[in-house]
Enzyme design. Structure first.
Site, PDB file in Angstrom:
ATOM      1  N   LYS A  35      15.449   6.817   7.776  1.00 56.67           N
ATOM      2  CA  LYS A  35      16.364   6.786   8.919  1.00 56.67           C
ATOM      3  C   LYS A  35      17.706   6.151   8.550  1.00 56.67           C
ATOM      4  O   LYS A  35      18.753   6.533   9.080  1.00 56.67           O
ATOM      5  CB  LYS A  35      15.715   6.085  10.107  1.00 56.67           C
ATOM      6  CG  LYS A  35      14.482   6.815  10.654  1.00 56.67           C
ATOM      7  CD  LYS A  35      14.801   8.237  11.116  1.00 56.67           C
ATOM      8  CE  LYS A  35      13.642   8.882  11.863  1.00 56.67           C
ATOM      9  NZ  LYS A  35      13.953  10.259  12.321  1.00 56.67           N
ATOM     10  N   ASN A  45       0.810  -1.223   0.000  1.00 53.87           N
ATOM     11  CA  ASN A  45       0.000   0.000   0.000  1.00 53.87           C
ATOM     12  C   ASN A  45       0.844   1.274   0.000  1.00 53.87           C
ATOM     13  O   ASN A  45       0.313   2.372   0.156  1.00 53.87           O
ATOM     14  CB  ASN A  45      -0.916   0.027   1.225  1.00 53.87           C
ATOM     15  CG  ASN A  45      -1.796  -1.197   1.289  1.00 53.87           C
ATOM     16  OD1 ASN A  45      -2.249  -1.684   0.255  1.00 53.87           O
ATOM     17  ND2 ASN A  45      -2.003  -1.721   2.490  1.00 53.87           N
ATOM     18  N   TYR A  58       9.815   4.927   6.341  1.00 55.30           N
ATOM     19  CA  TYR A  58      10.477   5.441   7.555  1.00 55.30           C
ATOM     20  C   TYR A  58      11.871   4.833   7.711  1.00 55.30           C
ATOM     21  O   TYR A  58      12.844   5.542   8.003  1.00 55.30           O
ATOM     22  CB  TYR A  58       9.590   5.110   8.750  1.00 55.30           C
ATOM     23  CG  TYR A  58      10.058   5.669  10.069  1.00 55.30           C
ATOM     24  CD1 TYR A  58       9.857   7.009  10.394  1.00 55.30           C
ATOM     25  CD2 TYR A  58      10.677   4.845  11.007  1.00 55.30           C
ATOM     26  CE1 TYR A  58      10.265   7.513  11.625  1.00 55.30           C
ATOM     27  CE2 TYR A  58      11.087   5.346  12.238  1.00 55.30           C
ATOM     28  CZ  TYR A  58      10.874   6.673  12.537  1.00 55.30           C
ATOM     29  OH  TYR A  58      11.280   7.166  13.754  1.00 55.30           O
TER      30      TYR A  58
END
Ligand code: NAD
Length: 254
Positions: free
Chosen positions: A165, A107, A161
């Protein structure tokens, strides 16, 4: 090399000016409090929508507030202008502002990917570069970026994410020599699960697992992260550059 303990070692950051992004709440607010405790003058930065909470943190630490979306193209200029007009030079920059937009890979769409990369890695990179280029930093600047254990080990539902990072970690390692050239350092902290608004909606089972894995048998606290950052910007940490310090309460593999 590492400095001697300063005469006023209980306030090792006396006379230094620190910018902390994402300072209206959570880890950023705690970083602001901790650096102020150590003597720094803190400029608390957050988005305009966080105005009241931001003002409250700035007041609490006797610093100043700057309403700014760090992804703005003129973000570094605005920071420089604010610091110059109110405080003089800028010594410490803590890139803490960050966002989550978790989705399973199937998604993951550009609208869930792009903003996470923009806030979490592009903004720190551009702001750091502009501050260095413009000679806007004091004589021994310290930069600290918020990475995450997700950027080291990955995490289901966090391809965006984790990539951001991991990007932060790469940026910190690759720019250490530039900061060294400027007489300073750049490092990252990589927290594990920390109990803040950001993680409040994570499903219960995951939170319980995170608590159990932590050596303190509780979820990590903003304070754990803030104290690690206080060390990295302290005079004693002058020999630590381009490093990633995990703050996850466990000996995580990866
Ligand atoms: P949080 O969501 O509670 O607070 C983040 C703050 O950043 C908010 O005040 C928000 O308004 C601000 N912010 C977001 N986008 C911004 C933008 N474009 N410009 C300026 N400010 C912006 O999050 P937190 O848990 O305190 O996390 C702080 C940092 O630590 C983030 O970089 C996060 O990725 C990192 N981190 C958190 C955890 C955790 O478990 N909470 C773990 C690892 C890393």
């Amino acid at each position: 090399g590492a400095g001697e303990l300063p005469a006023d070692w209980e306030r090792p950051l006396e006379g230094q000016v620190a910018v902390v992004t994402g300072a209206a709440r959570g880890i950023g607010a705690e970083i602001a409090r901790t650096l102020a405790r150590d003597g720094a003058t803190v400029v608390a930065v957050d988005v305009p929508a966080a105005g009241d909470a931001l003002a409250a943190v700035a007041n609490e630490v006797h610093g100043s507030a700057l309403q700014l979306d760090v992804t703005r193209e003129d973000a570094a200029e605005r920071i420089t202008e604010h610091v110059r007009s109110r405080h003089g030079q800028l010594d410490l920059v803590i890139h803490n502002a960050g966002i989550l937009r978790d989705k399973l890979l199937a998604n993951m769409k550009p609208e869930t990917w792009d903003p996470v990369l923009a806030v979490n890695v592009t903004a720190p990179l551009r702001i750091t570069q502009a501050l260095l280029d413009g000679d806007q930093l004091g004589t021994a600047p310290r930069v600290v970026c918020l990475a995450s254990t997700s950027g080291i080990a990955g995490n289901r539902g966090q391809t965006n994410y984790a990539a951001s990072k991991a990007g932060v970690i790469g940026m910190v390692r690759a720019s250490a020599s530039a900061l060294e050239g400027a007489g300073g350092t750049i490092n990252a902290v990589a927290p594990g699960f920390i109990e803040t608004d950001m993680t409040a909606r994570i499903p219960f089972a995951t939170r319980e697992v995170a608590r159990r894995l932590n050596s303190l048998q509780q979820g990590g606290q903003p304070r754990d992260v803030a104290e690690a950052i206080a060390f990295l910007v302290s005079p004693q940490a002058g020999g630590v550059n381009g490093q990633v310090l995990r703050v996850c309460g466990q000996n995580m593999v990866g």
